[in-house]
Design a protein around this motif. Sequence first.
Motif, short mmCIF file in Angstrom:
data_model
loop_
_atom_site.label_atom_id
_atom_site.label_comp_id
_atom_site.label_asym_id
_atom_site.label_seq_id
_atom_site.Cartn_x
_atom_site.Cartn_y
_atom_site.Cartn_z
N GLU A 89 0.83 -1.21 0.00
CA GLU A 89 0.00 0.00 0.00
C GLU A 89 0.87 1.26 0.00
OE1 GLU A 89 -2.61 -0.41 3.38
OE2 GLU A 89 -3.39 -2.31 2.60
N GLY A 116 -8.68 -3.51 6.04
CA GLY A 116 -9.48 -2.46 5.43
C GLY A 116 -9.89 -2.69 3.98
N TYR A 117 -9.74 -3.90 3.49
CA TYR A 117 -10.18 -4.22 2.13
C TYR A 117 -11.65 -4.61 2.17
CZ TYR A 117 -5.34 -4.22 0.58
OH TYR A 117 -4.06 -3.84 0.27
N SER A 118 -12.37 -4.27 1.13
CA SER A 118 -13.78 -4.65 1.04
C SER A 118 -14.00 -5.49 -0.22
CB SER A 118 -14.67 -3.41 1.03
OG SER A 118 -14.31 -2.56 -0.03
N LYS A 137 -9.11 -1.91 -2.04
CA LYS A 137 -8.85 -0.87 -1.05
C LYS A 137 -8.40 0.39 -1.77
CE LYS A 137 -6.45 0.09 3.27
NZ LYS A 137 -5.57 -0.45 4.31
#
Length: 140
Positions: A89, A116-118, A137
């Motif tokens: 990231e 925090g990935y969806s 993300k």
Amino acid sequence: MRNVAYAHIDDLASLIQIDCQVIGSESRQEQIKEAILEKRCLVVRNGKTAAGFLIFNTHFFDNTFVSLIIVSPEERRKGNASLLLKHVEKIARTDKIFSSTNQSNRQMQRIFEVNGYSQSGMIENLDPGDPEIVYYKQRK
């Protein structure tokens, strides 16, 4: 102390060994070597020992895509996959980061969610009966 850096060609044998521990073959040897040479492979080390690695590219609609995260079985559940994701990231050259995992891989799904990935979609027919879940993300 754990640290993450770009893998070097000297890391190749240990990364292949870790991959072989996980998948039972050395079939991705060339893929790993190519990623190292192209600076698309990150390694997490516990001291001087490789604990796992990550391969990424920008072939997914010109976005960063994490195509592989492998952690040595004895080094799992110690935060290594999260360290690798956090590092990619930081260095990614795109605002969006994607990855995927099989629906059956609950452990990897949890790692994405904790970081925090969806979920961004699902791909059928790659592995019969085990759809691929795509994760996303947005970099800040």
